[in-house]
Design an enzyme around this catalytic site. Structure first.
Site, mmCIF file in Angstrom:
data_model
loop_
_atom_site.group_PDB
_atom_site.id
_atom_site.type_symbol
_atom_site.label_atom_id
_atom_site.label_comp_id
_atom_site.label_asym_id
_atom_site.label_seq_id
_atom_site.Cartn_x
_atom_site.Cartn_y
_atom_site.Cartn_z
ATOM 1 N N ASP B 533 0.846 -1.247 -0.008
ATOM 2 C CA ASP B 533 -0.148 0.104 -0.064
ATOM 3 C C ASP B 533 0.880 1.126 -0.023
ATOM 4 O O ASP B 533 1.972 1.022 0.377
ATOM 5 C CB ASP B 533 -0.853 -0.152 1.235
ATOM 6 C CG ASP B 533 -1.837 1.266 1.694
ATOM 7 O OD1 ASP B 533 -2.358 1.603 0.484
ATOM 8 O OD2 ASP B 533 -1.807 1.920 2.710
ATOM 9 N N ASP B 729 -1.675 -0.815 5.582
ATOM 10 C CA ASP B 729 -2.031 -0.393 7.081
ATOM 11 C C ASP B 729 -3.587 0.402 7.209
ATOM 12 O O ASP B 729 -4.171 0.360 8.189
ATOM 13 C CB ASP B 729 -1.261 0.391 7.705
ATOM 14 C CG ASP B 729 -1.385 2.009 6.993
ATOM 15 O OD1 ASP B 729 -1.804 2.140 5.914
ATOM 16 O OD2 ASP B 729 -1.178 3.030 7.646
ATOM 17 N N ASP B 733 -7.549 -0.868 3.003
ATOM 18 C CA ASP B 733 -6.717 -2.147 2.892
ATOM 19 C C ASP B 733 -7.233 -3.397 3.582
ATOM 20 O O ASP B 733 -6.609 -4.675 3.315
ATOM 21 C CB ASP B 733 -5.148 -2.336 3.354
ATOM 22 C CG ASP B 733 -4.717 -1.013 2.550
ATOM 23 O OD1 ASP B 733 -4.791 -0.756 1.368
ATOM 24 O OD2 ASP B 733 -3.704 -0.378 3.284
#
Lengths: 52, 852
Positions: B533, B729, B733
């Site tokens: 991410d 995080d 996600d």
């Protein structure tokens, strides 16, 4: 050796008693939360004077 | 009057608790872990405590003020980062808004009427949290008791409504980093999973009882084979044993037959099928054996098999419950109450569950939007990061759509609901998290498959042995069959995998990498695809002022203006002023005006009209001198922000979300190891490309502007070529983390993603992902070694037993040796080597002593 015919049922009965006690504990929810008690026993009870 | 904001004066006025004053240091790149939450914090002067934000400082001081400083010694990880935005808890004082959490009156010892309520609480990590939460009532007048249940993350609070309000308690807890919310009216009542677990435990108890008793009966029979036993007694034991075996198979074992039937009906192979086959073969064999005293009975093994399989099933259920239900419980970010606007223009505070589509809802700044809908009045900034991962707030005006779960940052807006409750996109996201988390393949399945196959194989071999020896020497049939049954204990085989994984998990945990599900290690062995991410994973996840060109004395003024503004850039400016020790709390600021999409204007007596914002603040052109610094800021990948005093540019700030220092090295390591490295982000493609370039990810693999479900699709798409690892995080996600073969969450992220991910990196260092991959490789080696040893042992021992080389006694001695050798092999495995980079980055030596 015929004591076996008494000893065997007694042994099974004792085990069964423990089994029923265990099932009662489970049904009363004692095993629902297995994390908190394990952690809580590590904490001291030093309680304590209030500090203000 | 400009002396008021002269550097020296503002230093003297700065907060005493921030400790020794330091100059506007250039060394702001140096960071140490925050003494409260462990996230990176600017390095303080020598001997001072480091805090990443004022919230953590507040929590630290409150805990010490209460005399509960032991908390820091007790805890095993870091505390939750304090959410400084923790808002208002007034809703907690309205029982009608609390639903299942409505307080119930109880009698106290001295006849007073106290209230008791159960709330869900987020932020609990370890024993220290429990300690703190249960000690807190002794320090707060009117709060009498609290009891925490860690498994469902709830806290029971008993308080005296005459002396304290529930909202005040919630406020204190929020300062400590724990957010309490009323329990949700979940679709499936939480009692259901408890009941399921109870039913399974009762089955385990019965199976355990049968197995234990069958075992001692079997021991008596085996002993009788050596020392002689009266035929009459032997048959009593056999009948009793077979009865116990029948009970075990018929009552607790029925789940396997049910599963096997279902698997036959749907024609899909299922682990229950071989198990049910093995159980019925054993049971029928035993019943048949009962007819003839010379035949063998297997009641003890089938009872034990049922017991161990059920234990495995229970462990698996617990793990899934944690992963699935807990996630759903933790995503309690949607508000439970909302302001509904009725026909006469009055607002009324009601429960979100009572909202219908078509209702108009007023969303105050700082509140979360509770419905999907269309803005009908007002304009504001909306933080959609929860849903889409966009790092920048989005401007909304009349006729724009807003979604439940997003935060209103700036001004009140009125929203007409188009979908409510379970129809919102937020609810859909929550469902997909729950589904993805609970559909993960459980590690126990392998053990079951091996167990079922093993039983069949051993029974077949036992029959074969019996037949062979019947031809060769009928008197030794029983001896050899018994020797085989004893020696072919699957212990070593069953231990091989879990033991090696257990050891690896323990070693990783000491490096702050928490692995919650062992199969992750197996999946990381072969290179596959790894997705990172962006926000908060490859970058630090929070805006920082990275450059300040111009009048440094204006830092305090800028911070004073921005202090009440809820915008990432405003927070960055305030944090920068605290870091530079240039705060000025007494500075009077008047007429603060927020101009949506541009910035903030205020008048500061003694300074003038001060504006902080983007290029929209500028009247006319920019001096060439400033042009140069803007160019430099843009080259660094930051966004320029201007500080204008009376229409005169006095400073240019660079604001950006910096790339983590270990990001490029981590990406490079995985690329070298043969992994395909990609980036999945909800942020704008241009930002994504810039970060991708900085860390070395090819731009084709850096995907931006993805919605949570598109992230899921990307992960499913990559499945075809090996394992998919997701490192992230954000809340957006969570579903991707759960759906990936291995989800790795960085600590410091949102709670929900932590619960959805089987791996958590406790100190939020990206380089620990490398440690994990290395550990999984060495674990693989150990597992293979263990398998080789135990299979070789079993093949050898079974051959010896079948050919008549070992007696039951020798078999009984050999049996535990295989398990012992596997245990020793697992423990002597090579250490998970610590990489040089993480050793060098270790801030331990920088950490100031907690001198208290």
């Amino acid at each position: 050796m015929n004591v076996l015919y008494i000893a065997l049922p007694i042994a099974i009965a004792m085990g069964a008693t423990a089994l029923f006690a265990c099932i009662r504990c489970i049904r009363s929810g004692q095993f629902d939360d297995l994390e908190t008690p394990a952690v809580r026993m590590l904490l001291d009870d030093e309680d304590s004077v209030r500090r203000d | 009057m400009s002396a008021l904001i002269d550097g020296r004066d503002s230093e003297e006025l700065s907060d005493e608790t921030t400790g020794e004053l330091i100059g506007p240091g250039r060394g702001t790149d140096r960071s140490v872990p925050c003494d409260h939450c462990g996230l990176p914090a600017p390095a303080p002067a020598d001997g001072q405590l480091a805090f990443c934000c004022n919230g953590c400082r507040g929590a630290y001081e409150l805990i010490h003020h209460w005399g509960l400083g032991d908390y820091y010694a007790l805890r095993d990880g870091e505390a939750a980062a304090i959410d400084e935005r923790a808002g208002c808890f007034d809703d907690l004082d309205r029982p009608d808004l609390l639903g299942r959490s409505a307080p119930t009156p109880i009698e106290s010892g001295d006849g007073q009427r106290w209230l008791k309520t159960r709330l869900s609480v987020s932020g609990i990590h370890c024993a220290a949290c429990l300690w703190l939460l249960e000690k807190a009532p002794t320090r707060l007048e009117g709060w009498h008791r609290s009891a925490v249940q860690m498994h469902d993350r709830t806290i029971e609070i008993v308080f005296d409504p005459g002396r304290i309000r529930l909202s005040q308690i919630a406020q204190v807890l929020a300062r400590l980093g724990y957010t309490v919310t009323p329990l949700m009216d979940s679709v499936d009542a939480d009692g259901e999973s408890d009941q399921e677990s109870q039913r399974l435990l009762v089955d385990i108890a019965i199976a355990g009882f049968c197995a234990a008793n069958a075992m001692w009966l079997a021991v008596a029979l085996y002993a009788g084979d050596f020392t002689g036993i009266a035929a009459e007694h032997a048959s009593v034991f056999r009948v009793a044993g077979v009865l116990l075996g029948c009970v075990a198979v018929i009552f607790p074992g029925r789940v396997f037959f049910r599963g096997a039937m279902a698997s036959l009906k749907t024609r899909t192979p299922h682990m229950d099928l071989p198990v049910a086959l093995g159980l019925s073969a054993g049971l029928l064999g035993s019943l048949y054996g009962l007819l003839d005293a010379s035949r063998e009975v297997y009641f003890d093994s089938i009872a034990a098999l049922v017991f161990f399989l059920l234990v495995g099933r229970w462990l698996q259920m617990r793990q899934q419950r944690r992963a699935g239900d807990e996630v759903a419980g933790l995503i309690q970010m949607a508000p439970l109450a909302a302001n509904r606007l009725d026909d006469r223009g009055r607002t009324e505070r009601i429960r979100v569950s009572e909202l219908r589509s078509g209702d108009q809802v007023v969303v105050a700044p700082g509140e979360s939007v509770s419905v999907d809908g269309v803005v009908v009045a007002g304009q504001s900034l909306i933080d959609r990061s929860l849903l889409t991962g966009e790092s920048q707030p989005v401007e909304v005006k009349v006729d724009d759509c807003v979604e439940a779960g997003t935060d209103n940052l700036q001004a009140p807006i009125t929203v007409r609901a188009t979908s409510v409750g379970e129809q919102t996109r937020f609810a859909a996201l929550r469902r997909s998290v729950r589904d993805a988390a609970s559909s993960r393949t459980p590690v126990v399945q392998l053990a079951n498959r091996v167990g079922g196959g093993f039983v069949i194989a051993v029974l077949a071999l036992a029959i074969l042995t019996g037949v062979i020896w019947w031809w060769r020497d009928p008197s030794r049939v029983i001896d050899q069959v018994v020797a085989l049954l004893i020696v072919a204990c699957p212990c070593a085989l069953a231990l091989a995998t879990p033991l090696a994984i257990g050891v690896a998990i323990g070693r990783l945990a000491s490096q702050r990498v928490l692995v919650r599900s062992g199969e992750c290690l197996e999946r990381l062995v072969r290179p596959g695809t790894i997705f990172f991410d962006k926000t908060g994973t490859l970058t630090e996840g929070r805006m920082r002022v990275t450059a300040w060109d111009g009048d440094e004395t204006l830092v305090a003024v800028a911070a004073a203006i921005e202090s009440d503004v809820r915008h990432p850039i405003a927070s960055a400016v305030v944090a920068y002023s605290e870091q530079q020790r240039r705060t000025h709390p007494e500075l009077a600021v008047e007429d603060v005006q927020q101009i949506a999409g541009v910035g903030v204007v205020a008048s500061v007596p003694g300074v003038g009209t001060v504006a902080v914002g983007n290029a929209g603040m500028l009247r006319g052109g920019l001096d060439p001198a400033w042009q140069a610094s803007v160019q430099r800021i843009l080259q660094d990948g930051a966004s320029p922000v201007y500080l204008v005093v009376d229409e005169d540019v006095r400073a240019v700030l660079g604001v950006s979300d910096r790339v983590r220092r270990d990001a490029a090295a981590t990406v490079a390591w995985f690329q070298q190891a043969g992994w395909r490295v990609g980036m999945l982000s909800g942020d704008h493609q241009s930002t994504v490309d810039r970060v991708a370039e900085a860390v070395g990810i090819p731009s084709a693999a850096a995907l931006g502007q993805l919605l949570p479900d598109q992230k899921l699709d990307a992960i499913r798409g990559a499945r075809a070529d090996g394992a998919v690892v997701m490192v992230g995080d954000g809340m957006n996600d969570a579903a991707a983390l759960a759906a990936a073969d291995v989800g790795i969450a960085l600590r410091g992220g949102v709670e929900a993603s932590l619960a959805a991910a089987p791996v958590i990196i406790g100190d939020a260092k990206l380089s620990k992902v490398i440690e994990l991959a290395k550990a999984s490789r060495s674990t693989r080696v150990v597992i293979l070694r263990n398998f080789a040893v135990s299979i070789a042992y079993n093949v050898l021992a079974i051959t010896l037993a079948m050919t008549g080389w070992i007696t039951p006694l020798i078999a009984a001695i050999l049996m535990p040796i295989s398990s012992l050798s596997v245990i020793l092999l697992s423990l002597t495995k090579p250490e998970v080597t610590q990489s040089d980079s993480s050793a060098a980055n270790s801030p331990e030596h920088l950490r100031p002593e907690l001198a208290r």
